[in-house]
Design a protein around this motif. Structure first.
Motif, PDB file in Angstrom:
ATOM      1  N   THR A   1       0.818  -1.215   0.000  1.00 31.73           N
ATOM      2  CA  THR A   1       0.000   0.000   0.000  1.00 31.73           C
ATOM      3  C   THR A   1       0.848   1.260   0.000  1.00 31.73           C
ATOM      4  OG1 THR A   1      -1.724  -1.205   1.182  1.00 31.73           O
ATOM      5  CG2 THR A   1      -1.867   1.196   1.208  1.00 31.73           C
ATOM      6  N   ALA A   2       1.965   1.241   0.700  1.00 31.07           N
ATOM      7  CA  ALA A   2       2.827   2.417   0.802  1.00 31.07           C
ATOM      8  C   ALA A   2       3.428   2.817  -0.551  1.00 31.07           C
ATOM      9  CB  ALA A   2       3.936   2.175   1.815  1.00 31.07           C
ATOM     10  N   SER A   3       3.585   1.885  -1.468  1.00 33.03           N
ATOM     11  CA  SER A   3       4.196   2.157  -2.774  1.00 33.03           C
ATOM     12  C   SER A   3       3.179   2.464  -3.867  1.00 33.03           C
ATOM     13  CB  SER A   3       5.036   0.954  -3.215  1.00 33.03           C
ATOM     14  OG  SER A   3       6.083   0.720  -2.315  1.00 33.03           O
ATOM     15  N   GLN A   4       1.922   2.258  -3.608  1.00 30.95           N
ATOM     16  CA  GLN A   4       0.918   2.354  -4.664  1.00 30.95           C
ATOM     17  C   GLN A   4       0.740   3.761  -5.230  1.00 30.95           C
ATOM     18  OE1 GLN A   4      -2.658   0.258  -3.523  1.00 30.95           O
ATOM     19  NE2 GLN A   4      -1.550  -1.679  -3.364  1.00 30.95           N
ATOM     20  N   GLU A   5       0.833   4.770  -4.424  1.00 28.91           N
ATOM     21  CA  GLU A   5       0.712   6.140  -4.948  1.00 28.91           C
ATOM     22  C   GLU A   5       1.883   6.465  -5.869  1.00 28.91           C
ATOM     23  OE1 GLU A   5      -0.981   9.518  -6.035  1.00 28.91           O
ATOM     24  OE2 GLU A   5      -1.933   7.998  -4.795  1.00 28.91           O
ATOM     25  N   ALA A   6       3.074   6.019  -5.504  1.00 27.39           N
ATOM     26  CA  ALA A   6       4.239   6.239  -6.364  1.00 27.39           C
ATOM     27  C   ALA A   6       4.080   5.491  -7.694  1.00 27.39           C
ATOM     28  CB  ALA A   6       5.510   5.792  -5.647  1.00 27.39           C
ATOM     29  N   VAL A   7       3.507   4.304  -7.658  1.00 28.17           N
ATOM     30  CA  VAL A   7       3.252   3.567  -8.898  1.00 28.17           C
ATOM     31  C   VAL A   7       2.285   4.337  -9.784  1.00 28.17           C
ATOM     32  CG1 VAL A   7       2.182   1.489  -9.871  1.00 28.17           C
ATOM     33  CG2 VAL A   7       3.763   1.297  -7.950  1.00 28.17           C
ATOM     34  N   ARG A   8       1.226   4.853  -9.209  1.00 25.59           N
ATOM     35  CA  ARG A   8       0.258   5.644  -9.988  1.00 25.59           C
ATOM     36  C   ARG A   8       0.950   6.844 -10.654  1.00 25.59           C
ATOM     37  NH1 ARG A   8      -2.845   3.777  -5.705  1.00 25.59           N
ATOM     38  NH2 ARG A   8      -4.751   2.719  -6.357  1.00 25.59           N
ATOM     39  N   GLU A   9       1.801   7.509  -9.918  1.00 24.98           N
ATOM     40  CA  GLU A   9       2.539   8.649 -10.463  1.00 24.98           C
ATOM     41  C   GLU A   9       3.473   8.203 -11.585  1.00 24.98           C
ATOM     42  OE1 GLU A   9       3.827  12.554 -11.046  1.00 24.98           O
ATOM     43  OE2 GLU A   9       2.100  11.781  -9.966  1.00 24.98           O
ATOM     44  N   ALA A  10       4.183   7.104 -11.383  1.00 26.78           N
ATOM     45  CA  ALA A  10       5.099   6.594 -12.405  1.00 26.78           C
ATOM     46  C   ALA A  10       4.357   6.259 -13.691  1.00 26.78           C
ATOM     47  CB  ALA A  10       5.838   5.369 -11.879  1.00 26.78           C
ATOM     48  N   VAL A  11       3.193   5.647 -13.565  1.00 21.49           N
ATOM     49  CA  VAL A  11       2.378   5.318 -14.744  1.00 21.49           C
ATOM     50  C   VAL A  11       1.961   6.595 -15.457  1.00 21.49           C
ATOM     51  CG1 VAL A  11       0.164   4.342 -15.485  1.00 21.49           C
ATOM     52  CG2 VAL A  11       1.620   3.078 -13.885  1.00 21.49           C
ATOM     53  N   ASN A  12       1.568   7.600 -14.706  1.00 21.39           N
ATOM     54  CA  ASN A  12       1.116   8.862 -15.297  1.00 21.39           C
ATOM     55  C   ASN A  12       2.216   9.616 -16.022  1.00 21.39           C
ATOM     56  OD1 ASN A  12      -1.586   8.649 -14.589  1.00 21.39           O
ATOM     57  ND2 ASN A  12      -1.249   9.589 -12.600  1.00 21.39           N
ATOM     58  N   ILE A  13       3.455   9.512 -15.561  1.00 22.48           N
ATOM     59  CA  ILE A  13       4.522  10.310 -16.165  1.00 22.48           C
ATOM     60  C   ILE A  13       5.375   9.535 -17.167  1.00 22.48           C
ATOM     61  CG2 ILE A  13       4.623  11.901 -14.223  1.00 22.48           C
ATOM     62  CD1 ILE A  13       7.221  10.492 -13.337  1.00 22.48           C
ATOM     63  N   CYS A  14       5.138   8.251 -17.319  1.00 20.44           N
ATOM     64  CA  CYS A  14       5.926   7.463 -18.279  1.00 20.44           C
ATOM     65  C   CYS A  14       5.690   7.996 -19.687  1.00 20.44           C
ATOM     66  CB  CYS A  14       5.526   5.987 -18.210  1.00 20.44           C
ATOM     67  SG  CYS A  14       6.400   4.976 -19.417  1.00 20.44           S
ATOM     68  N   PRO A  15       6.750   8.481 -20.353  1.00 21.95           N
ATOM     69  CA  PRO A  15       6.577   9.111 -21.667  1.00 21.95           C
ATOM     70  C   PRO A  15       6.162   8.146 -22.778  1.00 21.95           C
ATOM     71  CG  PRO A  15       8.911   8.975 -21.126  1.00 21.95           C
ATOM     72  CD  PRO A  15       8.146   8.528 -19.902  1.00 21.95           C
ATOM     73  N   SER A  16       6.422   6.858 -22.596  1.00 24.34           N
ATOM     74  CA  SER A  16       6.083   5.909 -23.653  1.00 24.34           C
ATOM     75  C   SER A  16       4.845   5.072 -23.320  1.00 24.34           C
ATOM     76  CB  SER A  16       7.259   4.969 -23.924  1.00 24.34           C
ATOM     77  OG  SER A  16       7.496   4.156 -22.785  1.00 24.34           O
ATOM     78  N   GLY A  17       4.352   5.171 -22.092  1.00 29.47           N
ATOM     79  CA  GLY A  17       3.205   4.367 -21.691  1.00 29.47           C
ATOM     80  C   GLY A  17       3.552   2.905 -21.466  1.00 29.47           C
ATOM     81  N   ALA A  18       4.802   2.628 -21.152  1.00 31.47           N
ATOM     82  CA  ALA A  18       5.261   1.254 -21.003  1.00 31.47           C
ATOM     83  C   ALA A  18       4.863   0.604 -19.684  1.00 31.47           C
ATOM     84  CB  ALA A  18       6.789   1.189 -21.145  1.00 31.47           C
ATOM     85  N   VAL A  19       4.559   1.389 -18.676  1.00 30.74           N
ATOM     86  CA  VAL A  19       4.199   0.820 -17.384  1.00 30.74           C
ATOM     87  C   VAL A  19       2.714   1.012 -17.128  1.00 30.74           C
ATOM     88  CG1 VAL A  19       6.488   0.994 -16.369  1.00 30.74           C
ATOM     89  CG2 VAL A  19       4.947   2.908 -16.151  1.00 30.74           C
ATOM     90  N   ALA A  20       2.126   0.037 -16.446  1.00 28.61           N
ATOM     91  CA  ALA A  20       0.697   0.068 -16.184  1.00 28.61           C
ATOM     92  C   ALA A  20       0.401  -0.681 -14.883  1.00 28.61           C
ATOM     93  CB  ALA A  20      -0.067  -0.584 -17.336  1.00 28.61           C
ATOM     94  N   PHE A  21      -0.801  -0.504 -14.405  1.00 25.74           N
ATOM     95  CA  PHE A  21      -1.262  -1.269 -13.240  1.00 25.74           C
ATOM     96  C   PHE A  21      -2.750  -1.559 -13.377  1.00 25.74           C
ATOM     97  CE2 PHE A  21      -2.126   3.069 -11.959  1.00 25.74           C
ATOM     98  CZ  PHE A  21      -3.362   2.987 -11.325  1.00 25.74           C
ATOM     99  N   THR A  22      -3.177  -2.595 -12.700  1.00 26.36           N
ATOM    100  CA  THR A  22      -4.593  -2.903 -12.566  1.00 26.36           C
ATOM    101  C   THR A  22      -4.896  -3.021 -11.092  1.00 26.36           C
ATOM    102  OG1 THR A  22      -4.137  -5.268 -12.810  1.00 26.36           O
ATOM    103  CG2 THR A  22      -4.813  -4.086 -14.783  1.00 26.36           C
ATOM    104  N   GLU A  23      -6.085  -2.674 -10.729  1.00 23.50           N
ATOM    105  CA  GLU A  23      -6.499  -2.747  -9.318  1.00 23.50           C
ATOM    106  C   GLU A  23      -6.891  -4.150  -8.955  1.00 23.50           C
ATOM    107  OE1 GLU A  23      -6.159  -0.435  -7.050  1.00 23.50           O
ATOM    108  OE2 GLU A  23      -5.715   1.212  -8.386  1.00 23.50           O
TER     109      GLU A  23
END
Length: 64
Positions: free
Chosen positions: A42-64
């Motif tokens: 849970t502590a890392s999930q907000e950072a993951v959301r941010e990383a997905v949003n700023i990835c310039p190529s769209g290479a990273v993603a997550f599902t709930e």
């Protein structure tokens, strides 16, 4: 949350690794994304959301 990365799309910008280092890294050989922890706590999930949003190529993603 489940994290994935598409190395065929990754351009090696490294923003994911800088934003969520507990979850992402860059491969030493080619600089492309590596998922270190596909099921982040849970502590890392907000950072993951941010990383997905700023990835310039769209290479990273997550599902709930």
């Amino acid at each position: 949350m489940r994290v994935t990365a598409d190395r065929t799309v990754c351009i090696g910008a490294g923003l994911c690794a800088l934003t969520a280092p507990a979850v992402f890294d860059q491969d030493d050989d080619d600089g492309l994304v590596k998922v270190l922890n596909p099921d982040p706590d849970t502590a890392s999930q907000e950072a993951v959301r941010e990383a997905v949003n700023i990835c310039p190529s769209g290479a990273v993603a997550f599902t709930e």
